[in-house]
Write a protein that holds these residues in place. Structure first.
Motif, PDB file in Angstrom:
ATOM      1  N   GLY A 193      -1.209   1.825 -11.696  1.00 32.49           N
ATOM      2  CA  GLY A 193      -2.054   2.540 -10.743  1.00 32.49           C
ATOM      3  C   GLY A 193      -1.369   3.791 -10.209  1.00 32.49           C
ATOM      4  O   GLY A 193      -2.010   4.827 -10.027  1.00 32.49           O
ATOM      5  N   LEU A 194      -0.058   3.689  -9.965  1.00 29.93           N
ATOM      6  CA  LEU A 194       0.677   4.855  -9.471  1.00 29.93           C
ATOM      7  C   LEU A 194       0.676   5.955 -10.512  1.00 29.93           C
ATOM      8  O   LEU A 194       0.559   7.139 -10.194  1.00 29.93           O
ATOM      9  N   ALA A 250      -2.737   7.514 -10.602  1.00 28.89           N
ATOM     10  CA  ALA A 250      -2.884   8.381  -9.423  1.00 28.89           C
ATOM     11  C   ALA A 250      -2.116   9.682  -9.630  1.00 28.89           C
ATOM     12  O   ALA A 250      -2.618  10.768  -9.346  1.00 28.89           O
ATOM     13  N   TRP A 280      15.257   3.854   0.030  1.00 28.10           N
ATOM     14  CA  TRP A 280      15.149   4.293   1.429  1.00 28.10           C
ATOM     15  C   TRP A 280      13.809   3.987   2.080  1.00 28.10           C
ATOM     16  O   TRP A 280      13.682   3.991   3.281  1.00 28.10           O
ATOM     17  N   TRP A 281      12.797   3.731   1.265  1.00 27.09           N
ATOM     18  CA  TRP A 281      11.455   3.589   1.855  1.00 27.09           C
ATOM     19  C   TRP A 281      11.152   2.172   2.292  1.00 27.09           C
ATOM     20  O   TRP A 281      10.096   1.889   2.781  1.00 27.09           O
ATOM     21  N   HIS A 323      -2.842   3.191  -3.933  1.00 25.53           N
ATOM     22  CA  HIS A 323      -1.855   3.677  -4.896  1.00 25.53           C
ATOM     23  C   HIS A 323      -1.060   4.852  -4.348  1.00 25.53           C
ATOM     24  O   HIS A 323      -0.871   5.864  -5.030  1.00 25.53           O
ATOM     25  N   LEU A 324      -0.617   4.737  -3.098  1.00 34.43           N
ATOM     26  CA  LEU A 324       0.250   5.771  -2.545  1.00 34.43           C
ATOM     27  C   LEU A 324       1.644   5.597  -3.131  1.00 34.43           C
ATOM     28  O   LEU A 324       2.042   4.477  -3.460  1.00 34.43           O
ATOM     29  N   PHE A 325       2.379   6.683  -3.247  1.00 35.64           N
ATOM     30  CA  PHE A 325       3.744   6.586  -3.733  1.00 35.64           C
ATOM     31  C   PHE A 325       4.598   6.006  -2.603  1.00 35.64           C
ATOM     32  O   PHE A 325       4.769   6.654  -1.569  1.00 35.64           O
ATOM     33  N   PRO A 326       5.133   4.799  -2.792  1.00 35.42           N
ATOM     34  CA  PRO A 326       5.791   4.130  -1.657  1.00 35.42           C
ATOM     35  C   PRO A 326       7.045   4.859  -1.177  1.00 35.42           C
ATOM     36  O   PRO A 326       7.458   4.671  -0.047  1.00 35.42           O
ATOM     37  N   TRP A 327       7.640   5.676  -2.058  1.00 39.45           N
ATOM     38  CA  TRP A 327       8.887   6.362  -1.689  1.00 39.45           C
ATOM     39  C   TRP A 327       8.635   7.700  -1.023  1.00 39.45           C
ATOM     40  O   TRP A 327       9.560   8.412  -0.698  1.00 39.45           O
ATOM     41  N   TYR A 351       6.212   6.002   6.130  1.00 34.14           N
ATOM     42  CA  TYR A 351       6.067   5.583   4.731  1.00 34.14           C
ATOM     43  C   TYR A 351       4.862   4.656   4.602  1.00 34.14           C
ATOM     44  O   TYR A 351       4.522   3.946   5.555  1.00 34.14           O
ATOM     45  N   ASN A 411       4.198   1.788   3.459  1.00 40.08           N
ATOM     46  CA  ASN A 411       4.251   0.354   3.770  1.00 40.08           C
ATOM     47  C   ASN A 411       4.181   0.063   5.268  1.00 40.08           C
ATOM     48  O   ASN A 411       4.072  -1.087   5.664  1.00 40.08           O
TER      49      ASN A 411
END
Ligand code: ATP
Ligand code: MG
Lengths: 274, 286
Positions: free
Chosen positions: A174-175, A178, A272-273, B110-114, B155, B157
């Motif tokens: 999915g990423l 996107a 880091w996230w 589907h966001l980029f988690p980083w 972020y 999450n």
């Protein structure tokens, strides 16, 4: 105390008792106290047991004798030499093996052709314990440093390769969709999405590889060398210096513990996230 | 929800087609689109000769039972499902892959988690060679528009599902797409959040003036949002009926109790009921 070992107790403590809040607070304080006493208690008992005459003091020297041996080891300057030799092997082996593991993990994870080509081979080689390679490493490399490096690299490589491979494969489709919709070119997908998506897996692989690099260090130094923590343990054993043997073991344990902790801190910053 | 006007003006000014020619040419033309998947159990016809047009600026909702091929149609228009059989033209040019004038919002954010919220939204502009500064300016405009200023540096999450989906919408809008495709974007949200999101989307839509194709299996949602509802049959998907929704705008969820709304809903439900019975009998006789 951030390792998982104390968590189950804490959970057990929380769920017991009628007046849970005050009870659990008191029990937690007790727990911390017991935790602080753990090592001194163990060392004290060991000292008593050794000196009681119930066991052979040559084979089970008391902590004071071990400590004296370690002090002597440090004072003679030999400890620094051994430590440097061992750390050098572990760190270079870890870095070379880790780098190769990440590289090949990306290749096999990202490109099906590479996976078809290499994965069967890697899966056959991976389960062979590195220590089994000691004889052939002596044949190939003699007593040189290259042989030691080979063993550590071997041990680290497969762990890191596998976790990187899995990490790359598990990157959320999915990423990628996107990212495609947002105009990310396919050739930038690796750097923009895949590497970061796989990063948590890679970090876990590297962390496992830290302890593996210490296991393989043992094999490497038993394969014949002239300095190193494990080498010192072996020599001391041949001379019946049991105190020195135990001191060496303690040093090895401490170093790999510190390495693991340092890496854990590093790992937390890398992802880091989270 | 303010501070977005600059983007809107930009989007309109940069549109290559003049208003006149846009009126002549549909924003999306789908003709005889068929999609067959090869599976290990043979071939599945996911979409069967689907044809429809969407006018520039129109808001079209597609409803249909699960598995009827709604996502497949949308993915194909998006350029994520190639090759395909039939013709798809977006703004007059055939679809051969993802393209900058088509944006997509998926069921999952589907966001980029980083990446922080700002970086997520700035991703598209960055990929289109905008400077970091420009991209961030675009992102900050959109963040204001979706009301998440406080979370610009958070972020994904740490955000709720609704907030994540708002970011996903903003991220798709950052490239100023002429066509916005939305695949059950509110499907994973609770009823209350969904109602808020629907109102937000209607508001947003008045500002961005993009052509929107919105997939849902919620009839209420479809009628509330759309200018036109396409009802699809159970798989293999075909278009059963088009229902024009001539309810006045601006709309909000309170419209759902008005008689005109209810009669429209009844029309839709009749079509769906008949189709459901047909599909059931067919599967029974096989
Ligand atoms: N990649 C694929 N490979 C094989 N079959 C697929 C693939 N994608 C979809 N299908 C099949 O195509 C049909 C339509 O799927 P699609 O996801 O478009 O349905 P949908 O209408 O979006 O359903 P839902 O409402 O559940 O999202 C289904 O029968 C599905 O099994
Ligand atoms: Mg779908």
């Amino acid at each position: 105390m951030q390792d998982g070992t104390s968590a189950p107790q804490r959970i057990a403590v929380r769920s017991s008792g009628r007046n849970r809040r005050p009870d659990s607070a008191r029990l937690r304080r007790l727990n911390i106290l017991v935790g602080a006493l753990s090592l001194p208690l163990f060392v004290g008992l060991w000292e008593l047991a050794s000196r009681s005459g119930a066991v052979n003091m040559v084979l089970f020297p008391p902590p004071t004798v071990v400590a004296a041996a370690v002090l002597e080891w440090i004072r003679s300057g030999q400890f620094l030499v051994d430590l440097t030799a061992s750390l050098y092997r572990v760190t270079t082996g870890f870095m070379v093996g880790g780098a190769l593991g990440i590289l090949f993990g990306i290749l096999t994870g990202q490109f099906p052709v590479m996976s078809s080509l290499l994965s069967p081979l890697f899966h056959i080689l991976r389960p062979i314990p590195p220590i089994a390679f000691v004889p052939i490493v002596i044949l190939w490399f003699g007593l040189s440093e290259a042989g030691k490096l080979f063993l550590v690299v071997w041990g680290v490589f497969f762990t890191v390769w596998l976790s990187t491979h899995i990490g790359v494969q598990k990157v959320d489709r999915g990423l990628i969709r996107a990212a495609l919709m947002l105009g990310t070119p396919r050739r930038q997908m690796l750097q923009e999405i895949v590497l970061l998506g796989a990063l948590p897996y890679i970090v876990v692989g590297l962390r496992t590889a830290v302890s593996i690099s210490f296991y393989t260090l043992v094999a490497a130094e038993l394969a014949g060398t002239f300095a190193g923590i494990v080498y010192r343990i072996e020599i001391a054993q041949q001379n019946m210096q049991t105190g020195q043997v135990m001191g060496g073991l303690a040093a090895l344990g401490l170093i790999s513990f510190i390495a693991d902790r340092l890496f854990a801190v590093l790992a937390e910053r890398t992802v880091w996230w989270r | 929800m303010s501070g977005s006007r600059s983007i809107v003006k930009l989007a309109l000014a940069s549109s290559p087609a003049s208003v006149d020619s846009a009126r002549k040419q549909p924003a999306i033309q789908v003709s005889n689109l068929s999609i067959v998947f090869d599976t290990h159990r043979g071939q599945t016809v996911a979409v069967d000769r689907v044809s429809f047009d969407v006018a520039p600026g129109e808001f079209v909702c597609v409803v249909g039972p699960s598995g009827c091929g709604k996502s497949t149609v949308l993915n194909t228009i998006a350029g994520l499902e190639v090759p395909y059989e039939g013709d798809i033209l977006v703004e007059g040019s055939p679809v051969g892959g993802p393209r900058p004038d088509v944006g997509m919002v998926f069921q999952q954010p589907h966001l980029f988690p980083w990446k922080s919220v700002r970086r997520n939204i700035a991703h598209g502009p960055r990929m289109h060679r905008k400077s970091r500064k420009e991209a961030n300016a675009i992102a900050d405009d959109l963040i204001a528009m979706i009301g998440l200023k406080r979370f610009a540096d958070a972020y994904p999450n740490t955000l709720s599902g609704g907030m994540q989906q708002r970011v996903a919408i903003a991220r798709a809008l950052a490239n100023q797409p002429r066509v916005l495709l939305m695949d059950e974007p509110f499907g994973a949200l609770d009823a209350q959040t969904r109602a808020v999101m629907q109102d937000n989307l209607l508001e947003l839509r008045d500002r961005i003036k993009a052509t929107i194709v919105f997939v849902t299996h919620d009839i209420d949602e479809a009628i509330l949002l759309a200018d036109r509802v396409l009802i699809m049959s159970a798989g293999p998907g075909r278009i059963l009926r088009e229902v024009a929704v001539k309810l006045p705008r601006p709309r909000s969820s309170t419209i759902m109790v008005e008689p005109s709304y209810l009669s429209l809903k009844k029309d839709c439900l009749d079509v769906i009921r008949a189709e459901g019975a047909r599909a059931f009998n067919q599967s029974d006789s096989n």
